[in-house]
Design a protein around this motif. Structure first.
Motif, PDB file in Angstrom:
ATOM      1  N   UNK A   1       0.861  -1.119   0.066  1.00 51.45           N
ATOM      2  CA  UNK A   1       0.021   0.075   0.014  1.00 51.45           C
ATOM      3  C   UNK A   1       1.024   1.270  -0.132  1.00 51.45           C
ATOM      4  N   UNK A   2       1.884   1.245   0.842  1.00 52.30           N
ATOM      5  CA  UNK A   2       2.956   2.513   0.969  1.00 52.30           C
ATOM      6  C   UNK A   2       3.571   2.644  -0.464  1.00 52.30           C
ATOM      7  N   UNK A   3       4.008   1.386  -1.274  1.00 52.96           N
ATOM      8  CA  UNK A   3       4.749   1.571  -2.112  1.00 52.96           C
ATOM      9  C   UNK A   3       4.072   2.173  -3.161  1.00 52.96           C
ATOM     10  N   UNK A   4       2.515   1.732  -3.528  1.00 53.62           N
ATOM     11  CA  UNK A   4       1.739   2.340  -4.352  1.00 53.62           C
ATOM     12  C   UNK A   4       1.327   3.750  -4.337  1.00 53.62           C
ATOM     13  N   UNK A   5       1.395   4.063  -3.036  1.00 48.98           N
ATOM     14  CA  UNK A   5       1.126   5.646  -2.619  1.00 48.98           C
ATOM     15  C   UNK A   5       2.526   6.533  -3.238  1.00 48.98           C
ATOM     16  N   UNK A   6       3.511   5.542  -2.782  1.00 47.42           N
ATOM     17  CA  UNK A   6       4.755   6.265  -3.194  1.00 47.42           C
ATOM     18  C   UNK A   6       4.943   6.805  -4.785  1.00 47.42           C
ATOM     19  N   UNK A   7       4.301   5.720  -5.395  1.00 44.14           N
ATOM     20  CA  UNK A   7       4.317   5.702  -7.216  1.00 44.14           C
ATOM     21  C   UNK A   7       3.353   7.039  -7.410  1.00 44.14           C
ATOM     22  N   UNK A   8       2.355   7.370  -6.321  1.00 38.17           N
ATOM     23  CA  UNK A   8       1.459   8.490  -6.893  1.00 38.17           C
ATOM     24  C   UNK A   8       1.612   9.792  -6.218  1.00 38.17           C
ATOM     25  N   UNK A   9       2.890   9.856  -5.675  1.00 41.69           N
ATOM     26  CA  UNK A   9       3.275  11.112  -4.889  1.00 41.69           C
ATOM     27  C   UNK A   9       4.564  11.807  -5.792  1.00 41.69           C
ATOM     28  N   UNK A  10       4.284  12.984  -6.090  1.00 40.41           N
ATOM     29  CA  UNK A  10       5.343  13.650  -6.762  1.00 40.41           C
ATOM     30  C   UNK A  10       6.630  13.522  -6.293  1.00 40.41           C
ATOM     31  N   UNK A  11       7.658  13.426  -7.306  1.00 40.27           N
ATOM     32  CA  UNK A  11       8.941  13.370  -6.716  1.00 40.27           C
ATOM     33  C   UNK A  11      10.142  13.954  -7.853  1.00 40.27           C
ATOM     34  N   UNK A  12      11.347  14.136  -7.528  1.00 43.53           N
ATOM     35  CA  UNK A  12      12.251  14.525  -8.378  1.00 43.53           C
ATOM     36  C   UNK A  12      12.790  13.380  -9.299  1.00 43.53           C
ATOM     37  N   UNK A  13      12.675  13.128 -10.732  1.00 48.52           N
ATOM     38  CA  UNK A  13      12.842  12.175 -11.445  1.00 48.52           C
ATOM     39  C   UNK A  13      13.894  12.452 -12.666  1.00 48.52           C
ATOM     40  N   UNK A  14      14.674  11.575 -12.874  1.00 44.19           N
ATOM     41  CA  UNK A  14      15.750  11.803 -14.082  1.00 44.19           C
ATOM     42  C   UNK A  14      14.977  10.846 -15.423  1.00 44.19           C
ATOM     43  N   UNK A  15      14.714  11.630 -16.415  1.00 43.59           N
ATOM     44  CA  UNK A  15      14.165  11.066 -17.560  1.00 43.59           C
ATOM     45  C   UNK A  15      15.055  11.135 -18.811  1.00 43.59           C
ATOM     46  N   UNK A  16      15.061  10.267 -19.609  1.00 43.68           N
ATOM     47  CA  UNK A  16      15.556  10.188 -20.859  1.00 43.68           C
ATOM     48  C   UNK A  16      14.829  10.879 -21.967  1.00 43.68           C
ATOM     49  N   UNK A  17      15.311  11.859 -22.592  1.00 43.15           N
ATOM     50  CA  UNK A  17      14.878  12.519 -24.128  1.00 43.15           C
ATOM     51  C   UNK A  17      15.764  12.569 -24.922  1.00 43.15           C
ATOM     52  N   UNK A  18      15.311  12.694 -26.043  1.00 46.42           N
ATOM     53  CA  UNK A  18      16.413  12.761 -27.199  1.00 46.42           C
ATOM     54  C   UNK A  18      17.150  13.938 -27.140  1.00 46.42           C
ATOM     55  N   UNK A  19      16.686  14.663 -26.517  1.00 45.08           N
ATOM     56  CA  UNK A  19      17.573  16.056 -26.340  1.00 45.08           C
ATOM     57  C   UNK A  19      18.499  16.230 -25.110  1.00 45.08           C
ATOM     58  N   UNK A  20      18.271  14.938 -24.491  1.00 47.58           N
ATOM     59  CA  UNK A  20      19.455  14.626 -23.166  1.00 47.58           C
ATOM     60  C   UNK A  20      18.460  14.750 -21.888  1.00 47.58           C
ATOM     61  N   UNK A  21      19.203  13.769 -20.903  1.00 47.33           N
ATOM     62  CA  UNK A  21      18.507  13.596 -19.668  1.00 47.33           C
ATOM     63  C   UNK A  21      18.093  14.995 -18.986  1.00 47.33           C
ATOM     64  N   UNK A  22      16.764  14.736 -18.488  1.00 43.11           N
ATOM     65  CA  UNK A  22      16.243  16.086 -17.691  1.00 43.11           C
ATOM     66  C   UNK A  22      15.888  15.650 -16.421  1.00 43.11           C
ATOM     67  N   UNK A  23      15.954  16.545 -15.422  1.00 42.69           N
ATOM     68  CA  UNK A  23      15.348  16.187 -14.155  1.00 42.69           C
ATOM     69  C   UNK A  23      14.211  17.032 -14.161  1.00 42.69           C
ATOM     70  N   UNK A  24      13.198  16.366 -13.451  1.00 43.34           N
ATOM     71  CA  UNK A  24      11.813  16.907 -13.517  1.00 43.34           C
ATOM     72  C   UNK A  24      10.936  16.225 -12.379  1.00 43.34           C
ATOM     73  N   UNK A  25      10.056  17.416 -11.617  1.00 44.71           N
ATOM     74  CA  UNK A  25       9.058  16.595 -10.828  1.00 44.71           C
ATOM     75  C   UNK A  25       7.926  16.196 -11.298  1.00 44.71           C
ATOM     76  N   UNK A  26       7.604  14.807 -11.215  1.00 45.46           N
ATOM     77  CA  UNK A  26       6.205  14.412 -11.530  1.00 45.46           C
ATOM     78  C   UNK A  26       6.102  12.921 -10.683  1.00 45.46           C
ATOM     79  N   UNK A  27       4.995  12.511 -10.892  1.00 46.60           N
ATOM     80  CA  UNK A  27       4.684  11.229 -10.042  1.00 46.60           C
ATOM     81  C   UNK A  27       5.261   9.941 -10.623  1.00 46.60           C
ATOM     82  N   UNK A  28       6.029   9.234  -9.986  1.00 45.28           N
ATOM     83  CA  UNK A  28       6.582   7.992 -10.783  1.00 45.28           C
ATOM     84  C   UNK A  28       5.805   7.232 -11.536  1.00 45.28           C
TER      85      UNK A  28
END
Length: 747
Positions: free
Chosen positions: A379-406
């Protein structure tokens, strides 16, 4: 006034002094003796001295003798003395041990005068290069910090240094030293340091570059040109000054070097970075499996990360670069096309199994497993996935750090198009380029060898090849109308055909293949039946399961990019299947061959039929309006090219396999899950999602004349000459003549 000492008192005090020095001398001799007998720890044997142990990186070497990457615990590579620039040798001797060529391991003058040297600014340590080598290479415990322990260790170093000097030449000693020292950034040895900090080889290091590296020996972090560039510059200039004092550089040369910036061209080694990371990952598993079957001369197993192996591959460094560049250039644009099709669309309403696939993505993610390891409840893990966090994402313009729900990052990754490419020489089977995915750091699953996907229309040539073998001509005509195939014990099967893409009326097999017509292909499958088609597919190297159903003629089975590329190579190689080969041989650190690969080869169709198939596949590119024709009108290729596009249901997979006389290249594009796909065939078909990457790659290859792949070479005719009629006008005349004769005979 003080009382004068009598001669007897003087003799008595002299005797005390002499006893003290004699006692100290005897004590030192005793310590040396005890040390040499191993009382304070064993010393290396003669065998150990001849075979020093080190964590030496194994190198992956391309066909054009460049290093594709390394496997290592420590990024360490060995070089010979002749491969090291004299600038490095001179800088090292001038700074670390200016009596190196005169002493025999221990510099007694240096030892007793070190205080004086430091006072006048020479800033030298007491250990010689040979003693430092003894500590680096033959001492397992590292530098001791306790005074007593360090004193004992110093004695051991000196004894080992003397032994080293007896068994090695000065050149060998300085080479071993430069191969063993740390230069920071998990970089060991001058070869790795030259590559990491200056993107060059040890032989090409200039005086100022050599001075930067030698300066780091005083403190790899303190004098790091990356972390502490000011300290590095100051220390570099000091090393240049020492080179002047020792006569290795003139003052003018030193001043010229001092005027230069550090000139760092930083290329840190990283398993996730560099060329061909997917290939290197697959290769490592293969090599480890091979090494598990062989042992060293002493019976111990090989360690791929520590034993300094040389792994020779068929990958061409330059062609690999071109393949990766082609992917980056087009996939950036294709992803934009894909995103525009889904812009403003509610994904959960339009994508089948959306919630199930996202849930699977959550449970398969690294984040989920990390949280699970922390004993977090579901239950806590699923809650964690629906809680905004700073994430590193791949893009074709380079990796970006952004805040979004996992959980949103899971959706984002599901909507990313993946791509894979493999290019090989059809005659030798040598793999020249291997792009297993779009970004190894974020998506480590290899799509060339490990990931099988539905092949779509790229399977059609297998059915036509069996038909040609059964005597059908490429000019044989079939009415392009719907067909239903009945199979014992299975439901009737009627393939569909897009009205916009259907070529009406009586058409030849050549036209049917060029325009990828489903009904004619199904008709031919009904004529030849599935079992012989399955048999041919297996002979051509497809390792996945291919059931004997009529629908396999339209590619409703999975296969890897590697297997499909190798299968098409059969057509260009006179009907001979050659096992895709990417590992040639493995050598140990001394250059002794410990493994050599012999590829499997087998004849799977006769050269006449293979050439006919090549000619039919050329129509895919040459015929106006055919699925591969954009290679002509858009990319302006004029040379002989054959190939086949492939598009699976719902536009989930796009394929193109291009065939030239010297190169066969397979390209696949699709999302991680097939339920995520292009919304229209115009965008999702192989001619749009895969063919352009082949085109961009081939343009780069042809433009580079140093590769020796000439574009105007034609496919070789069968060795006995071509006996099959490929000209459909001539074929029609012959058929008419035969029919006329038959009519006369019937009377």
């Amino acid at each position: 006034m003080s009382e004068k000492l009598s001669p007897q008192d003087i003799r008595k005090y002299n005797w005390y002094i002499w006893r003290f020095f004699i006692g100290c001398f005897v004590f030192v001799l005793l310590l040396i003796g005890l040390t040499s007998f191993g009382i304070f720890g064993t010393l290396p044997s003669l065998r150990d001295l001849e075979n020093p142990k080190s964590n030496q990186a194994s190198e992956i070497i391309s066909s054009d003798k460049k290093i594709l990457g390394k496997y290592y615990v420590e990024n360490r590579s060995n070089v010979t003395f002749k491969d090291i620039s004299p600038n490095v040798i001179n800088a090292l001797v001038a700074t670390e041990d200016n009596h190196f060529y005169q002493h025999s391991g221990i510099d007694f003058w240096r030892t007793f005068s070190i205080i004086f040297y430091n006072l006048i600014g020479h800033k030298q340590g007491a250990s010689t290069i040979t003693q430092q080598l003894a500590l680096n290479q033959f001492s397992s415990e590292g530098r001791a910090h306790n005074v007593i322990n360090r004193f004992v260790q110093k004695l051991k170093e000196q004894l080992i240094a003397v032994r080293i000097e007896k068994h090695y030449t000065k050149q060998e000693i300085i080479t071993m030293y430069l191969n063993s020292v740390s230069f920071g950034s998990n970089t060991f040895g001058v070869a790795s340091a030259a590559q990491t900090y200056f993107n060059t080889t040890p032989a090409r290091l200039t005086p100022d570059q050599a001075a930067v590296l030698v300066a780091m020996l005083k403190g790899p972090t303190l004098y790091s040109p990356i972390r502490n560039p000011k300290n590095s510059l100051t220390r570099r200039n000091f090393v240049l000054g020492r080179m002047v004092e020792e006569g290795f550089l003139s003052k003018a040369e030193a001043e010229e070097c001092r005027a230069k910036p550090l000139g760092i061209d930083y290329h840190p080694m990283n398993h996730n970075e560099g060329l061909a990371p997917y290939f290197r990952s697959v290769l490592k598993d293969d090599v480890k499996r091979i090494l598990s079957t062989i042992t060293k001369a002493d019976g111990t197993p090989y360690d791929i990360d520590r034993d300094g192996l040389k792994i020779y591959t068929t990958i061409n460094y330059t062609m690999q670069q071109y393949a990766e560049e082609a992917q980056r250039e087009y996939m950036r644009d294709l992803q934009n096309q894909f995103n525009m099709q889904w812009k403003g669309v509610k994904l959960s309403a339009k994508i089948k199994n959306f919630k199930l696939l996202i849930d699977q993505g959550i449970h398969q993610s690294d984040r989920y497993h990390e949280l699970k390891a922390q004993d977090m409840s579901e239950e806590d893990i699923i809650h964690n996935f629906y809680t905004p966090d700073t994430l590193n994402l791949f893009t074709w313009k380079g990796d970006i750090d952004t805040v979004m729900k996992p959980v949103d990052s899971i959706v984002y990754c599901k909507m990313l198009l993946r791509n894979a490419l493999m290019s090989m020489d059809p005659t030798t089977g040598y793999v020249k380029a291997w792009v297993g995915g779009i970004d190894f750091e974020h998506f480590k699953y290899d799509q060339v060898k490990q990931g099988a996907r539905q092949v779509g229309s790229t399977a059609k040539p297998f059915t036509y090849a069996v038909a040609i073998d059964n005597g059908y001509s490429p000019c044989y005509q079939v009415d392009n109308v719907p067909i239903t195939i009945k199979s014992p014990g299975a439901p009737d099967w009627t393939p569909g055909s897009s009205p916009l893409e259907t070529v009406p009326g009586m058409i030849t097999l050549r036209t049917a293949l060029a325009h990828s017509q489903n009904w004619v292909t199904a008709y031919m499958m009904n004529e030849v039946t599935p079992p012989p088609v399955v048999e041919l597919i297996k002979k051509m190297g497809i390792h996945t399961d291919v059931p004997p159903y009529p629908s396999i003629c339209l590619g409703v089975f999975d296969a890897t990019v590697m297997d499909m590329t190798a299968a098409y190579s059969v057509f260009a190689n006179h009907g001979i299947w050659t096992e895709p080969t990417y590992l040639l041989r493995i050598e140990d650190k001394n250059g002794n061959e410990i493994y050599n690969h012999t590829p499997k080869v087998r004849q799977v169709m006769n050269d006449q039929n293979a050439y006919v198939m090549v000619d039919m596949l050329r129509s895919v590119v040459d015929m106006q309006g055919a699925t591969g024709n954009r290679l002509r009108w858009k990319y302006n290729f004029t040379n002989p090219i054959a190939g086949k596009t492939g598009t699976t249901s719902d536009n989930s997979d796009g394929w193109f396999i291009g065939v030239t006389p010297k190169l066969v290249t397979g390209v696949w594009t699709g999302c991680e899950n097939r339920d995520f796909h292009f919304r229209t065939t115009r965008m999702g078909e192989g001619s749009n999602s895969a063919l352009p990457i082949f085109a961009l790659y081939l343009k780069k290859v042809y433009a580079d004349q140093s590769l020796g792949i000439k574009k105007n070479i034609d496919f070789e005719l069968p060795k006995g000459g071509l006996t099959t009629v490929l000209d459909c006008d001539l074929y029609s005349q012959q058929q008419k003549g035969t029919n006329d004769v038959d009519k006369k005979l019937s009377f």
